[in-house]
Design a protein around this motif. Sequence first.
Motif, PDB file in Angstrom:
ATOM      1  N   GLN A   6       0.831  -1.204   0.000  1.00  0.00           N
ATOM      2  CA  GLN A   6       0.000   0.000   0.000  1.00  0.00           C
ATOM      3  C   GLN A   6       0.868   1.257   0.000  1.00  0.00           C
ATOM      4  N   GLN A  15       0.803   4.082  -2.862  1.00  0.00           N
ATOM      5  CA  GLN A  15       0.552   5.502  -2.577  1.00  0.00           C
ATOM      6  C   GLN A  15       1.686   6.378  -3.097  1.00  0.00           C
ATOM      7  N   ARG A  48       1.154   6.605  -6.746  1.00  0.00           N
ATOM      8  CA  ARG A  48       0.023   7.505  -7.010  1.00  0.00           C
ATOM      9  C   ARG A  48       0.457   8.955  -6.884  1.00  0.00           C
ATOM     10  N   ASP A  49       1.187   9.263  -5.822  1.00  0.00           N
ATOM     11  CA  ASP A  49       1.592  10.652  -5.601  1.00  0.00           C
ATOM     12  C   ASP A  49       2.533  11.150  -6.704  1.00  0.00           C
ATOM     13  N   ARG A  93      -6.903  10.879  -8.934  1.00  0.00           N
ATOM     14  CA  ARG A  93      -6.725  10.571  -7.509  1.00  0.00           C
ATOM     15  C   ARG A  93      -7.831   9.648  -7.023  1.00  0.00           C
ATOM     16  N   ASP A 115      -7.038   5.983  -5.598  1.00  0.00           N
ATOM     17  CA  ASP A 115      -7.420   5.618  -4.229  1.00  0.00           C
ATOM     18  C   ASP A 115      -8.329   4.390  -4.224  1.00  0.00           C
ATOM     19  N   ILE A 166      -6.124   1.380  -4.877  1.00  0.00           N
ATOM     20  CA  ILE A 166      -5.296   1.047  -3.730  1.00  0.00           C
ATOM     21  C   ILE A 166      -6.117   0.350  -2.650  1.00  0.00           C
TER      22      ILE A 166
END
Length: 133
Positions: A88, A92, A95-96, A112, A116, A119
């Motif tokens: 995870q 993340q 993703r960022d 986003r 999310d 995830i």
Amino acid sequence: SPPPPSPPPSSPPPPLPPPSPSPPPSSDTAGAAVAKLLQDAANAKNEEADMKKQEASEKRAAADQKQKEAIDKRAAADTKQQEADVKQAKAQKTRDSMLGSITDMKKKKKARLLADAAINGGNVTKVKANITA
């Protein structure tokens, strides 16, 4: 021939030995029977106690085995949780970094939301509505 001299009359005769304290024969067999019954009862109680000790020992061993299995399952679950946390965190971070390259705020918000959902394992339903005012 003259008669033998008799003992002087002043001395008492020797005392008789006391009778032996032996119970009648019928009470001997009755006492032995009672003793046998008591011994059998004691043996039965000892056997019962031994069986209960054995059962308790087996139950203790089973409980120890269950506890060991529970500890092993908890360790496996903890390992899986740690692996999931690592995945995870990596997702993340990805993703960022991906969102950092998007400049359009509307697209960034949508990306986003989708990231999310991915995830966290959720589903996203796309809804499109035309509303006239």
